[in-house]
Design an enzyme around this catalytic site. Structure first.
Site, PDB file in Angstrom:
ATOM      1  N   ALA A  72     145.426  -7.324  45.096  1.00 51.63           N
ATOM      2  CA  ALA A  72     146.501  -6.682  44.337  1.00 51.63           C
ATOM      3  C   ALA A  72     146.170  -6.661  42.848  1.00 51.63           C
ATOM      4  O   ALA A  72     145.469  -7.532  42.329  1.00 51.63           O
ATOM      5  CB  ALA A  72     147.813  -7.415  44.570  1.00 51.63           C
ATOM      6  N   GLY A 117     144.462  -9.055  49.091  1.00 52.72           N
ATOM      7  CA  GLY A 117     144.751  -7.773  49.701  1.00 52.72           C
ATOM      8  C   GLY A 117     143.512  -6.975  50.045  1.00 52.72           C
ATOM      9  O   GLY A 117     143.527  -6.141  50.957  1.00 52.72           O
ATOM     10  N   GLU A 120     142.566  -8.223  53.321  1.00 49.07           N
ATOM     11  CA  GLU A 120     143.560  -7.764  54.287  1.00 49.07           C
ATOM     12  C   GLU A 120     143.324  -6.312  54.692  1.00 49.07           C
ATOM     13  O   GLU A 120     143.553  -5.938  55.852  1.00 49.07           O
ATOM     14  CB  GLU A 120     144.964  -7.948  53.719  1.00 49.07           C
ATOM     15  CG  GLU A 120     145.384  -9.414  53.685  1.00 49.07           C
ATOM     16  CD  GLU A 120     146.693  -9.641  52.970  1.00 49.07           C
ATOM     17  OE1 GLU A 120     147.589 -10.266  53.583  1.00 49.07           O
ATOM     18  OE2 GLU A 120     146.843  -9.209  51.815  1.00 49.07           O
ATOM     19  N   GLU A 140     145.983 -16.250  48.016  1.00 44.97           N
ATOM     20  CA  GLU A 140     147.304 -15.974  47.448  1.00 44.97           C
ATOM     21  C   GLU A 140     148.100 -17.222  47.072  1.00 44.97           C
ATOM     22  O   GLU A 140     148.825 -17.218  46.065  1.00 44.97           O
ATOM     23  CB  GLU A 140     148.124 -15.116  48.420  1.00 44.97           C
ATOM     24  CG  GLU A 140     147.736 -13.650  48.453  1.00 44.97           C
ATOM     25  CD  GLU A 140     146.609 -13.350  49.427  1.00 44.97           C
ATOM     26  OE1 GLU A 140     146.383 -12.162  49.721  1.00 44.97           O
ATOM     27  OE2 GLU A 140     145.942 -14.303  49.897  1.00 44.97           O
TER      28      GLU A 140
END
Length: 266
Positions: A72, A117, A120, A140
Site C-alpha cells: 500500500a 499488499g 497479497e 503489516e
C-alpha cells in the site's frame, strides 16, 4: 502484441493471439506502491479481462527493475482522514478481489520486493513464479495494521495455519530460496527470468481448452475449505458444465485424429 492502459499506473498487454494477457504494474517512481488510483485501475483492468472471452490466462508482472510491488501507498494513507480511509477501503479491496476472482488461471511474475499488499496481489494468483532476487512477506503488524488484501486467508491456505501465523505475527521478510522451500512461491527461476518464465508457463496453459480452464479454476476455488464429499459435488457440477461443450467434442476428436485442437471456446 497490443497494449491498453488503465489509468496512469496499469498496463495490459495482449500477447500472441490474445489468449495470454499481461497485467503490468507500472508505477515505477513508487516501486508500484498501490495508491487509491492504482487500486481502482487494477480493479478496472481485471473486470475488463474477466469479460474478455479470448483471454485464457493472465500474468501479473511489474515494470520496476527492483520490485514487484511494495504494498500500500503509506504516504497516501498517512494523509487520509478516518472518513477518507473508510471510503478508500472498498476501492483497495477491489484491486485484490479483482485479481482473486479472475475466472481464468493467473500467474504472478515476482522479482525484488513483494511485500504487504504486493505479496497479497501475488497470493491472489494461482501460481507464483519468482526469481532469486525476490523478497516476500506480510509486514503489516509492524505498522499497526493487519494484512487486508486477503493475506490472512490466502497464506494459510498455501502454507498452513501455524506457518502463516509465524510469518504474519513476526512481520519478517523471506528471501527467494526460503520462500520456495516454505511454499510461499511455487517456481524459482534465475535472476531476471521471472517474467519470461511466467509468460512461457502461461502460453502452455493457454494452449488448453478455455472452457476446461475456467471450469477447472472454478472447481479448485469453490472446493477449497469444503469437506471431501461437498468438494466432489463442486467438481461434478464443473464437470457437467464442460462434458457436453464444443471444446470437449473438439478435444476428443483432435486426440483421435492426432492433430492440434481448434478450440471453439464454448
Amino acid at each position: 502484441m497490443s497494449e491498453e492502459r488503465f489509468g496512469e499506473f496499469v498496463l495490459v498487454r495482449r500477447h500472441e493471439d490474445g489468449h495470454v494477457a499481461e497485467l503490468a504494474l507500472d508505477r515505477p517512481k513508487a516501486m508500484n506502491a498501490v495508491s487509491t488510483g492504482m487500486a481502482r485501475s487494477i480493479g478496472a483492468a481485471c473486470a475488463a479481462l474477466g469479460r474478455d472471452r479470448d483471454v485464457r490466462v493472465v500474468v501479473v508482472t511489474s515494470t520496476h527493475e527492483r520490485a514487484f510491488c511494495v504494498g500500500a501507498d503509506l504516504k497516501e494513507r498517512n494523509s487520509l482522514s478516518d472518513a477518507e480511509l473508510v471510503r478508500q477501503r472498498p476501492v483497495a479491496r477491489g484491486a485484490y478481489t479483482g485479481v482473486l476472482e479472475l475466472p481464468v488461471p493467473t500467474v504472478a511474475a515476482v522479482h525484488g520486493f513483494a511485500l504487504g499488499g504486493g505479496f497479497e496481489l501475488a497470493l491472489a494468483c494461482d501460481v507464483i513464479v519468482a526469481d532469486r532476487t525476490a523478497v516476500v512477506g506480510l509486514p503489516e503488524v509492524s505498522v499497526g495494521v493487519i494484512p487486508g488484501g486477503g493475506g490472512t486467508q490466502l497464506l494459510p491456505r498455501r502454507v498452513g495455519a501455524a506457518r502463516a501465523a509465524e510469518l504474519i505475527f513476526s512481520a519478517r521478510r523471506v528471501e527467494a530460496v526460503e520462500a520456495r522451500e516454505l511454499g510461499l512461491v511455487d517456481v524459482l527461476v534465475e535472476e531476471g527470468r521471472d517474467r519470461e518464465e511466467a509468460l512461457a508457463l502461461a502460453a502452455r496453459i493457454g494452449a488448453n481448452s478455455p472452457v476446461g480452464l475456467r471450469a477447472a479454476k472454478r472447481a479448485l476455488r469453490l472446493g477449497q475449505g469444503l469437506d471431501l464429499r461437498a468438494g466432489l459435488e463442486v467438481e461434478d457440477a464443473a464437470w457437467r458444465s464442460v462434458a457436453f461443450s464444443g471444446d470437449r467434442a473438439e478435444g476428443v476428436a483432435a486426440f483421435n485424429e492426432k492433430r492440434k485442437p481448434q478450440w471453439p471456446g464454448e
